[in-house]
Write a protein that holds these residues in place. Structure first.
Motif, mmCIF file in Angstrom:
data_model
loop_
_atom_site.group_PDB
_atom_site.id
_atom_site.type_symbol
_atom_site.label_atom_id
_atom_site.label_comp_id
_atom_site.label_asym_id
_atom_site.label_seq_id
_atom_site.Cartn_x
_atom_site.Cartn_y
_atom_site.Cartn_z
ATOM 1 N N LEU A 1 9.373 45.818 54.827
ATOM 2 C CA LEU A 1 9.481 47.027 53.638
ATOM 3 C C LEU A 1 8.859 46.093 52.475
ATOM 4 C CD1 LEU A 1 12.661 48.961 54.168
ATOM 5 C CD2 LEU A 1 10.635 49.620 54.358
ATOM 6 N N VAL A 2 7.819 46.962 51.753
ATOM 7 C CA VAL A 2 7.383 46.218 50.627
ATOM 8 C C VAL A 2 7.402 47.044 49.493
ATOM 9 C CG1 VAL A 2 5.034 45.380 49.799
ATOM 10 C CG2 VAL A 2 5.841 44.739 52.106
ATOM 11 N N GLU A 3 7.750 46.575 48.104
ATOM 12 C CA GLU A 3 7.558 47.178 46.961
ATOM 13 C C GLU A 3 6.155 47.609 46.467
ATOM 14 O OE1 GLU A 3 9.206 44.942 43.861
ATOM 15 O OE2 GLU A 3 11.206 44.320 45.154
ATOM 16 N N ASP A 4 5.945 48.817 45.873
ATOM 17 C CA ASP A 4 4.855 49.293 45.257
ATOM 18 C C ASP A 4 4.543 48.474 43.902
ATOM 19 O OD1 ASP A 4 2.489 50.601 44.506
ATOM 20 O OD2 ASP A 4 3.412 52.500 44.353
ATOM 21 N N ASN A 5 3.953 47.214 43.845
ATOM 22 C CA ASN A 5 3.710 46.734 42.748
ATOM 23 C C ASN A 5 2.215 45.893 42.692
ATOM 24 O OD1 ASN A 5 3.813 43.962 43.869
ATOM 25 N ND2 ASN A 5 5.990 44.044 43.239
ATOM 26 N N PRO A 6 1.740 45.493 41.363
ATOM 27 C CA PRO A 6 0.189 45.250 41.976
ATOM 28 C C PRO A 6 0.036 43.996 42.554
ATOM 29 C CG PRO A 6 0.760 45.820 39.478
ATOM 30 C CD PRO A 6 1.903 45.920 40.321
ATOM 31 N N SER A 7 0.885 42.983 42.711
ATOM 32 C CA SER A 7 0.785 41.806 43.573
ATOM 33 C C SER A 7 0.821 42.039 45.028
ATOM 34 C CB SER A 7 1.925 40.679 43.200
ATOM 35 O OG SER A 7 3.170 41.361 43.445
ATOM 36 N N TYR A 8 1.602 42.789 45.320
ATOM 37 C CA TYR A 8 1.683 43.286 46.986
ATOM 38 C C TYR A 8 0.610 44.143 47.329
ATOM 39 C CZ TYR A 8 6.456 41.620 47.973
ATOM 40 O OH TYR A 8 7.658 40.623 48.163
ATOM 41 N N MET A 9 0.074 45.203 46.221
ATOM 42 C CA MET A 9 -0.817 45.853 46.476
ATOM 43 C C MET A 9 -2.193 45.071 46.736
ATOM 44 S SD MET A 9 -0.205 48.979 46.717
ATOM 45 C CE MET A 9 -2.022 49.718 46.972
ATOM 46 N N GLY A 10 -2.544 43.958 46.124
ATOM 47 C CA GLY A 10 -3.447 42.936 46.423
ATOM 48 C C GLY A 10 -3.512 42.427 47.631
ATOM 49 N N MET A 11 -2.205 42.179 47.935
ATOM 50 C CA MET A 11 -1.962 41.346 49.397
ATOM 51 C C MET A 11 -2.343 42.237 50.412
ATOM 52 S SD MET A 11 1.525 39.517 48.476
ATOM 53 C CE MET A 11 1.763 38.665 50.068
ATOM 54 N N LEU A 12 -1.947 43.591 50.269
ATOM 55 C CA LEU A 12 -2.307 44.716 51.260
ATOM 56 C C LEU A 12 -3.590 44.941 51.531
ATOM 57 C CD1 LEU A 12 0.653 47.243 50.477
ATOM 58 C CD2 LEU A 12 0.558 45.526 52.312
ATOM 59 N N GLN A 13 -4.333 44.662 50.293
ATOM 60 C CA GLN A 13 -5.789 44.923 50.294
ATOM 61 C C GLN A 13 -6.404 44.050 50.920
ATOM 62 O OE1 GLN A 13 -7.883 47.761 49.603
ATOM 63 N NE2 GLN A 13 -6.061 48.881 49.373
ATOM 64 N N LYS A 14 -6.149 42.728 50.808
ATOM 65 C CA LYS A 14 -6.508 41.529 51.522
ATOM 66 C C LYS A 14 -6.333 41.612 52.879
ATOM 67 C CE LYS A 14 -7.113 36.787 50.416
ATOM 68 N NZ LYS A 14 -7.034 35.561 49.623
ATOM 69 N N ALA A 15 -5.429 42.185 53.417
ATOM 70 C CA ALA A 15 -5.017 41.991 54.962
ATOM 71 C C ALA A 15 -5.359 43.426 55.518
ATOM 72 C CB ALA A 15 -3.615 41.360 55.059
ATOM 73 N N LYS A 16 -6.140 44.287 54.770
ATOM 74 C CA LYS A 16 -6.316 45.554 55.341
ATOM 75 C C LYS A 16 -6.895 45.871 56.575
ATOM 76 C CE LYS A 16 -10.540 46.452 52.939
ATOM 77 N NZ LYS A 16 -11.283 45.343 53.431
ATOM 78 N N ASP A 17 -7.523 44.769 57.064
ATOM 79 C CA ASP A 17 -8.325 44.731 58.541
ATOM 80 C C ASP A 17 -7.370 44.249 59.679
ATOM 81 O OD1 ASP A 17 -10.504 45.678 57.458
ATOM 82 O OD2 ASP A 17 -11.279 43.574 57.183
ATOM 83 N N TYR A 18 -6.112 43.990 59.316
ATOM 84 C CA TYR A 18 -5.092 43.662 60.107
ATOM 85 C C TYR A 18 -3.792 44.306 60.337
ATOM 86 C CZ TYR A 18 -8.193 39.790 60.750
ATOM 87 O OH TYR A 18 -9.452 38.895 61.221
ATOM 88 N N ILE A 19 -3.641 45.440 59.169
ATOM 89 C CA ILE A 19 -2.414 45.930 58.989
ATOM 90 C C ILE A 19 -2.546 47.466 58.767
ATOM 91 C CG2 ILE A 19 -1.169 43.909 58.185
ATOM 92 C CD1 ILE A 19 -1.380 44.899 55.238
ATOM 93 N N THR A 20 -1.425 48.290 58.809
ATOM 94 C CA THR A 20 -1.355 49.414 58.324
ATOM 95 C C THR A 20 -0.210 49.785 57.528
ATOM 96 O OG1 THR A 20 -1.639 51.915 58.886
ATOM 97 C CG2 THR A 20 -0.490 50.527 60.368
ATOM 98 N N TRP A 21 -0.117 50.549 56.421
ATOM 99 C CA TRP A 21 0.782 50.927 55.660
ATOM 100 C C TRP A 21 0.646 52.447 55.051
ATOM 101 C CZ3 TRP A 21 -3.683 48.519 54.117
ATOM 102 C CH2 TRP A 21 -4.109 48.754 52.654
ATOM 103 N N GLY A 22 1.741 52.663 54.533
ATOM 104 C CA GLY A 22 2.155 53.823 53.771
ATOM 105 C C GLY A 22 3.419 53.999 53.186
ATOM 106 N N GLU A 23 3.513 55.143 52.617
ATOM 107 C CA GLU A 23 4.966 55.475 51.922
ATOM 108 C C GLU A 23 5.993 55.981 53.096
ATOM 109 O OE1 GLU A 23 2.191 57.038 50.688
ATOM 110 O OE2 GLU A 23 1.771 55.843 49.013
ATOM 111 N N VAL A 24 6.953 55.424 53.142
ATOM 112 C CA VAL A 24 8.116 55.568 54.209
ATOM 113 C C VAL A 24 9.196 56.674 53.607
ATOM 114 C CG1 VAL A 24 9.512 53.573 53.699
ATOM 115 C CG2 VAL A 24 9.622 54.481 55.900
#
Length: 155
Positions: free
Chosen positions: A34-57
């Protein structure tokens, strides 16, 4: 609150992306956090987007994940009975209350001595494709509310 699931393995991963996945605590395939919706985590998610999937739970999906796959430190499964016994320590008497407070950001899992990573099964009927984004008919990237369907298939 986002649910992030690792879809692809470690072979051929760039060092920067591997470090990002490590910071997200996604060490293996089919692990979820579980990850918060903040700019630092959003940058991390965008960087790893080719290995993960995510969405609002949603609360219902998170309740199901915690009841089936949640563990306290020491390997103790999270159940309503154990939460009721720990009410004086945690303040939560059911898994539904815990899921709602996690989604609202009132508490984080590590404050309750709960493991932050959920070890999920591979999805029933498999992934759509692990090399393409969700927009191209695959499984990677931002899913929005569709992450709940994938998480239910994986519990």
């Amino acid at each position: 609150m986002f649910l992030v699931i690792r879809v692809r393995g470690t072979t051929g991963v760039n060092r920067d992306i591997a470090d990002t996945l490590k910071m997200l605590r996604l060490h293996r395939i089919n692990h979820a956090v579980l990850v918060e919706d903040n700019p630092s985590y959003m940058g991390m998610l965008q960087k790893a987007k080719d290995y993960i999937t995510w969405g609002e739970v949603t609360s219902e999906t998170l309740t199901e994940i915690i009841s089936k796959r949640g563990e306290f430190i020491g390997g103790i499964k999270v159940t309503d009975e154990i939460l009721a016994d720990l009410t004086e320590n945690t303040g939560y008497s059911s898994i539904e209350e815990l899921a709602n407070s996690l989604i609202n950001g009132n508490v984080i899992a590590s404050d309750l001595d709960m493991k932050p990573v959920f070890r999920l099964h591979p999805p029933r009927k498999g992934y759509e494709g692990i090399r393409l984004s969700i927009n191209e008919g695959g499984s990677l990237g931002y899913r929005g509310k569709l992450i709940n369907d994938l998480a239910v298939k994986m519990t």
